[in-house]
Design a protein around this motif. Structure first.
Motif, mmCIF file in Angstrom:
data_model
loop_
_atom_site.group_PDB
_atom_site.id
_atom_site.type_symbol
_atom_site.label_atom_id
_atom_site.label_comp_id
_atom_site.label_asym_id
_atom_site.label_seq_id
_atom_site.Cartn_x
_atom_site.Cartn_y
_atom_site.Cartn_z
ATOM 1 N N PHE A 67 0.832 -1.206 0.000
ATOM 2 C CA PHE A 67 0.000 0.000 0.000
ATOM 3 C C PHE A 67 0.862 1.250 0.000
ATOM 4 O O PHE A 67 0.489 2.274 -0.559
ATOM 5 N N TYR B 90 -5.021 -5.206 6.312
ATOM 6 C CA TYR B 90 -4.679 -5.497 4.913
ATOM 7 C C TYR B 90 -3.179 -5.302 4.727
ATOM 8 O O TYR B 90 -2.622 -4.298 5.137
ATOM 9 N N GLU C 200 -1.566 -6.071 1.518
ATOM 10 C CA GLU C 200 -1.291 -5.560 0.163
ATOM 11 C C GLU C 200 -2.585 -5.311 -0.591
ATOM 12 O O GLU C 200 -3.622 -5.917 -0.290
ATOM 13 N N PRO C 201 -2.525 -4.398 -1.575
ATOM 14 C CA PRO C 201 -3.755 -4.064 -2.298
ATOM 15 C C PRO C 201 -4.253 -5.242 -3.136
ATOM 16 O O PRO C 201 -3.451 -6.036 -3.628
ATOM 17 N N THR C 202 -5.555 -5.346 -3.279
ATOM 18 C CA THR C 202 -6.117 -6.356 -4.176
ATOM 19 C C THR C 202 -5.895 -5.850 -5.609
ATOM 20 O O THR C 202 -5.585 -4.666 -5.805
ATOM 21 N N GLN D 30 -7.634 -2.664 -6.499
ATOM 22 C CA GLN D 30 -7.081 -1.522 -5.771
ATOM 23 C C GLN D 30 -5.763 -1.076 -6.405
ATOM 24 O O GLN D 30 -5.542 0.114 -6.630
ATOM 25 N N THR E 54 -18.174 -7.958 -7.086
ATOM 26 C CA THR E 54 -18.215 -7.773 -5.652
ATOM 27 C C THR E 54 -17.264 -8.766 -4.965
ATOM 28 O O THR E 54 -17.061 -9.862 -5.453
ATOM 29 N N GLY E 55 -16.633 -8.329 -3.896
ATOM 30 C CA GLY E 55 -15.701 -9.201 -3.190
ATOM 31 C C GLY E 55 -14.256 -9.005 -3.608
ATOM 32 O O GLY E 55 -13.358 -9.651 -3.100
ATOM 33 N N THR E 56 -14.038 -8.088 -4.540
ATOM 34 C CA THR E 56 -12.675 -7.884 -5.036
ATOM 35 C C THR E 56 -11.931 -6.799 -4.260
ATOM 36 O O THR E 56 -10.762 -6.550 -4.511
ATOM 37 N N GLY E 57 -12.654 -6.153 -3.352
ATOM 38 C CA GLY E 57 -12.033 -5.036 -2.619
ATOM 39 C C GLY E 57 -12.308 -3.709 -3.302
ATOM 40 O O GLY E 57 -11.581 -2.735 -3.099
ATOM 41 N N LYS E 58 -13.385 -3.653 -4.076
ATOM 42 C CA LYS E 58 -13.667 -2.447 -4.868
ATOM 43 C C LYS E 58 -14.032 -1.238 -3.997
ATOM 44 O O LYS E 58 -13.760 -0.110 -4.381
ATOM 45 N N THR E 59 -14.627 -1.481 -2.820
ATOM 46 C CA THR E 59 -15.024 -0.340 -1.979
ATOM 47 C C THR E 59 -13.789 0.471 -1.578
ATOM 48 O O THR E 59 -13.778 1.694 -1.681
ATOM 49 N N ASP F 41 -21.624 -7.489 2.501
ATOM 50 C CA ASP F 41 -20.251 -7.925 2.695
ATOM 51 C C ASP F 41 -20.092 -8.510 4.087
ATOM 52 O O ASP F 41 -20.153 -7.809 5.071
ATOM 53 N N ARG G 157 -14.700 -14.075 -0.837
ATOM 54 C CA ARG G 157 -14.326 -12.687 -1.019
ATOM 55 C C ARG G 157 -12.848 -12.450 -0.727
ATOM 56 O O ARG G 157 -12.276 -13.100 0.118
ATOM 57 N N ALA G 158 -12.295 -11.504 -1.477
ATOM 58 C CA ALA G 158 -10.899 -11.090 -1.293
ATOM 59 C C ALA G 158 -9.971 -12.283 -1.046
ATOM 60 O O ALA G 158 -9.184 -12.309 -0.123
HETATM 61 P P1 AMP Z 1 -15.621 -5.296 -1.490
HETATM 62 O O1 AMP Z 1 -15.329 -5.893 -2.839
HETATM 63 O O2 AMP Z 1 -15.300 -3.842 -1.424
HETATM 64 O O3 AMP Z 1 -17.033 -5.577 -1.052
HETATM 65 O O4 AMP Z 1 -14.638 -5.968 -0.408
HETATM 66 C C1 AMP Z 1 -14.646 -7.308 -0.118
HETATM 67 C C2 AMP Z 1 -13.908 -7.650 1.180
HETATM 68 O O5 AMP Z 1 -12.521 -7.547 1.005
HETATM 69 C C3 AMP Z 1 -14.226 -6.753 2.356
HETATM 70 O O6 AMP Z 1 -14.487 -7.606 3.462
HETATM 71 C C4 AMP Z 1 -12.986 -5.960 2.614
HETATM 72 O O7 AMP Z 1 -12.856 -5.669 3.987
HETATM 73 C C5 AMP Z 1 -11.912 -6.881 2.126
HETATM 74 N N1 AMP Z 1 -10.709 -6.198 1.616
HETATM 75 C C6 AMP Z 1 -10.672 -5.033 0.941
HETATM 76 N N2 AMP Z 1 -9.394 -4.727 0.611
HETATM 77 C C7 AMP Z 1 -8.621 -5.719 1.066
HETATM 78 C C8 AMP Z 1 -7.199 -5.966 1.033
HETATM 79 N N3 AMP Z 1 -6.369 -5.153 0.430
HETATM 80 N N4 AMP Z 1 -6.757 -7.095 1.620
HETATM 81 C C9 AMP Z 1 -7.620 -7.944 2.219
HETATM 82 N N5 AMP Z 1 -8.947 -7.766 2.296
HETATM 83 C C10 AMP Z 1 -9.461 -6.668 1.710
#
Ligand code: AMP
Length: 477
Positions: free
Chosen positions: A3, A21, A23-25, A28, A47-52, A312, A340-341
């Motif tokens: 990050f 966290y 490292e970035p997904t 990200q 969804t689940g990729t850490g897009k938020t 989530d 997810r993630a």
């Molecule tokens: P989202 O796709 O934004 O709904 O995120 C899915 C899940 O991934 C959520 O539970 C986040 O808390 C988790 N997350 C987001 N970024 C990371 C990261 N870099 N490493 C691990 N988990 C993450």
């Protein structure tokens, strides 16, 4: 990649570090630098990729120069607007914004329907740099002049495909017309339907397209199982699967609110800690149910597509499609709740013969064979009754099984006879393939005899589990 290398503000990195966290997904890593550069982004991320965090972190970085502790509302105009399709997702994104901005004096407000407007109005009056909103309630605030969008610099459309599916297009266009033309727009969508592209063409400035997963691809970290089950037997199969896989936290999808309520009621009767969420529940009860599920006090959450959109729950291990979705894209969204993630997840679909068409559409969309497999483990049919002498009676088949198997009057066998362990039966009615498959799978191969059926002169032989034998056919030992 770490990050640190993304160039985010130290206080944002501190909050990310607190989240655990390391490292970035992929989304990200790709989106954050582009958003920081000021370009519009069209992101195809499921969804689940850490897009938020992919949009929230750079958004906070860009707003950080405005961060201030002044009490004056004038010092806290709305600078970023995040639109989400559902109340649950709105609440969830808001939580993420609060989490990642905890070391910065930046204010955020969540604006969604189904709850009292007053607290939202008060929060907006005090001033809020970030507003996370569902379209309908946001327009209520616009109409009530409790929000001013004239200083918005960043607009994020989260799960845009879903917003269009839910019929928000006119609301979105109206909201877009209220925003300054000079702004940065980020659009996140699991799928790139033509309408999404049209929206991007109309309202974005040469966006950079980022696609981290194949279009309409299902999450690779999700193991997908398809079991055949007749509609009338699904609940029993589901109860068996919950026990067999020792599911401690599972979301079960139904197509209708009615079915969600019914199934939740029945599962409760079966002894499971279970609740339903859908659009007819009050917002308060939806949020409470969701909170209980996230905390782990609620084991089974029965949900409709709309209510569960964007949920989530970290590391949710199981998702069950109790009913196949009419729209195959919903399959992708549904199973995106798990795995997810990077965590491994299992998605199980119970497909009745009437739902074969939906399965074909899902196979086509996901480009996966998704073959039907047998229900694992031995199905139990109620507890064996204790006899007075201490030994237990043979378990009896549940009512539904007997009813769906036993021939109706017109289908009564013309003749039957017993021969050793084999039970011979002659009928002229054809067997329904799906029904047979289901019974065989559901009974986990506990076979006690075989039935010979004659159909148009052709003999059809099938194994008959002991439990299905009507009482008059006693199987000799
Ligand atoms: P989202 O796709 O934004 O709904 O995120 C899915 C899940 O991934 C959520 O539970 C986040 O808390 C988790 N997350 C987001 N970024 C990371 C990261 N870099 N490493 C691990 N988990 C993450």
């Amino acid at each position: 990649m770490s990050f640190d290398s993304l160039g985010l503000h130290a206080e944002i990195l501190r909050a990310v570090l607190d989240s655990g966290y390391t490292e970035p997904t992929p989304v990200q890593a790709r989106a954050i630098p582009v958003v920081l550069s000021g370009r519009d982004v069209l992101a195809g991320a499921q969804t689940g990729t850490g897009k938020t965090a992919a949009f929230t972190l750079p958004l906070l970085h860009k707003l950080q120069p405005y961060a201030n502790t002044s009490a004056s509302p004038a010092r806290h105009p709305v600078r970023a607007l995040i639109l989400t399709p559902t109340r649950e997702l709105c609440d969830q994104v808001f939580d993420s914004v609060v989490t990642y901005s905890k070391y910065l004096p930046i204010r955020a407000t969540a604006v969604f329907g189904g709850v009292d407007m007053k607290p939202q109005t008060e929060s907006l009056r005090r001033g809020s740099e970030i507003v996370v909103a569902t379209p309908g309630r946001l327009l209520d605030h616009v109409q009530g002049k409790t929000i001013n969008l004239s200083q918005v610099e960043m607009l994020i459309l989260d799960e845009a495909d879903r917003m269009l599916d839910m019929g928000f297009i006119l609301d979105i266009r109206k909201i877009l017309s209220l925003l300054p033309a000079h702004r940065q727009t980020l659009l996140f969508s699991a799928t790139f339907a033509p309408e999404i592209k049209k929206l991007a063409e109309d309202f974005m400035r040469s966006p950079e397209t980022i696609e981290v997963a194949r279009r309409n691809a299902t999450n690779e970290s999700v193991e997908q199982h398809i079991h055949s089950a007749e509609a009338g037997n699904k609940r029993r199969v589901l109860a068996h699967l919950i026990r067999h896989h020792d599911m401690q936290q599972v979301i079960v999808f139904t197509r209708t609110k009615l079915m969600a309520d019914r199934l939740a009621r029945e599962l409760k009767r079966d002894g499971f800690n279970c609740e339903a969420i859908h659009g007819d529940r009050t917002q308060q009860s939806r949020l409470e149910t969701l909170a209980a599920f996230k905390e782990g006090t609620l084991r089974v959450l029965v949900a409709t597509d709309v209510a569960a959109r964007g949920l989530d729950v970290s590391e949710l291990p199981f998702v069950v499609n109790f009913e196949m979705p009419t729209n195959p894209e919903d399959y992708v969204h549904r199973i995106g709740r798990t795995g997810r993630a990077g965590a491994l997840g299992i998605a199980i679909s119970l497909v009745s013969p009437e739902e074969d068409k939906s399965l074909v559409l899902v196979r086509k969309l996901t480009n996966k064979p998704l073959e039907i497999s047998e229900v694992p483990g031995q199905m139990e049919f109620g507890r064996p009754r204790e006899r007075s002498n201490g030994s237990s009676a043979a378990p009896t088949a549940p009512r539904e099984y007997r009813e769906s198997y036993e021939p109706r009057e017109s289908r009564e066998p013309r003749a039957h006879r017993e021969s050793g362990r084999r039970v011979i039966e002659q009928v002229e009615t054809p067997l329904v393939e799906g029904r047979r498959r289901n019974h065989d799978a559901a009974l986990g191969g506990r076979v006690a005899g075989s039935v010979h059926r004659f159909h148009h002169g052709r003999e059809v032989v099938r194994e008959v589990p002991a439990l299905l034998l009507p009482p008059r056919y006693t199987v000799s030992k």
